[in-house]
Design an enzyme around this catalytic site. Structure first.
Site, PDB file in Angstrom:
ATOM      1  N   ARG A 141       0.838  -1.193   0.000  1.00 56.76           N
ATOM      2  CA  ARG A 141       0.000   0.000   0.000  1.00 56.76           C
ATOM      3  C   ARG A 141       0.873   1.243   0.000  1.00 56.76           C
ATOM      4  O   ARG A 141       1.820   1.344   0.779  1.00 56.76           O
ATOM      5  CB  ARG A 141      -0.913   0.018   1.225  1.00 56.76           C
ATOM      6  CG  ARG A 141      -2.045   1.043   1.154  1.00 56.76           C
ATOM      7  CD  ARG A 141      -2.799   1.095   2.467  1.00 56.76           C
ATOM      8  NE  ARG A 141      -4.128   1.697   2.316  1.00 56.76           N
ATOM      9  CZ  ARG A 141      -4.828   2.233   3.304  1.00 56.76           C
ATOM     10  NH1 ARG A 141      -4.334   2.245   4.529  1.00 56.76           N
ATOM     11  NH2 ARG A 141      -6.023   2.751   3.085  1.00 56.76           N
ATOM     12  N   ASP A 185     -13.274  -1.877   6.022  1.00 56.95           N
ATOM     13  CA  ASP A 185     -12.357  -0.974   6.730  1.00 56.95           C
ATOM     14  C   ASP A 185     -12.446  -1.151   8.244  1.00 56.95           C
ATOM     15  O   ASP A 185     -12.058  -0.264   9.006  1.00 56.95           O
ATOM     16  CB  ASP A 185     -12.588   0.491   6.341  1.00 56.95           C
ATOM     17  CG  ASP A 185     -11.403   1.392   6.680  1.00 56.95           C
ATOM     18  OD1 ASP A 185     -10.277   0.866   6.828  1.00 56.95           O
ATOM     19  OD2 ASP A 185     -11.589   2.613   6.809  1.00 56.95           O
TER      20      ASP A 185
END
Length: 278
Positions: free
Chosen positions: A107, A235
């Site tokens: 990421r 999330d």
């Protein structure tokens, strides 16, 4: 789980874990200090949602120490995968160890509170390197931050996933400037190497009190741009969020509503993540 069950299991492609602290304490210089949210708690949430596969995204507060993430993946027998945070100094042996531990991506953070000084050449070198392992790169930032990266990396063979839909502003989704950014994103999503994660509607609509349903047309439009390359994530446990913590069951209901039917929902929640994460 049998192979058939694995191939038909629903995925949550964006979660984080923190702790337990006695096993996996935060470093002294952690960029933030969340409440404990261990893998056992995530598995409880997923059982209630009917989800049996998932992706653990390395939490920025742990930096490049992936001990908690790798331990959690190992405890699931490989049903979960990981996305790492790398600084570029990792040896080939270290990358292979992460791969064997279930990591399948890295990421890059472009958000103000997470991003270090951005060096696209250095990041591209990392992206090319992990692409050879079959990994992908999550691009986390607002549309205005992510689109220049997509432009600069048009020829990059490594798969790129736009995280949280590029963090569009759901309240001002009709503004012409944002429409132009979304059109640019659509153009990039025509590339078979570019994916979209349909997550973060709660952040998109925050801090307004307007219902998530108002964002459905925007999210449905992004799904239509790449239906075979769209995935979803909750999330959980929703770190650094403004306002109330969202109900994960409601987030799942939202994406099912966006999909509009069982076939499209099966693509987003089962087929597509299986292709990306294996």
């Amino acid at each position: 789980m049998s192979n058939v069950e694995l191939e038909n299991a629903r995925w949550d492609c964006h979660t984080h874990i923190y702790g337990p602290w006695h096993d996996f304490p935060l470093p002294a210089d952690a960029v933030y200090r969340p409440a404990a949210a261990p893998m056992s708690s995530l598995l409880d949430v997923h059982r209630k949602l009917g989800i049996s596969r998932g992706v653990l995204v390395q939490a920025a507060c742990y930096g490049s120490d992936h001990s908690a993430l790798l331990d959690a993946i190992a405890r699931t027998g490989g049903r979960y995968r990981g996305v790492a945070l790398l600084d570029g100094s990792e040896s080939d042996d270290q990358l292979r160890a992460l791969h064997e531990g279930g990591v399948r991506g890295i990421r890059f953070n472009f958000m103000g509170h997470l991003a270090a000084e951005v060096d696209l050449d250095r990041l591209r070198t990392q992206a090319e390197r992990v692409g050879k392992l079959g990994w992908h790169v999550l691009l986390h930032g607002r549309l205005a931050q992510v689109l220049p990266v997509l432009d600069a990396w048009r020829a990059l063979e490594t798969l790129l996933v736009v995280d949280h839909m590029g963090r569009p502003d759901g309240v001002d989704s009709s503004e012409s400037a944002q429409r132009e950014l979304l059109w640019d994103l659509h153009a990039h999503l025509q590339d078979q190497r570019r994916w979209i994660k349909l997550s973060g509607v709660d952040r998109m609509m925050s801090p307004s009190a307007r219902p998530w349903q108002e964002a459905e047309p925007l999210v449905r439009d992004l799904l239509a741009a790449a239906p075979e390359r769209a995935i979803w994530g909750s999330d959980w446990p929703h770190p650094n969020i403004q306002g109330d913590v969202p109900d994960d069951a409601k987030l799942l209901e939202f994406i099912e509503s966006v999909c509009g039917g069982p076939e499209a929902a099966h693509d987003v929640l089962v087929r597509n993540p299986l292709r990306l994460y294996g």
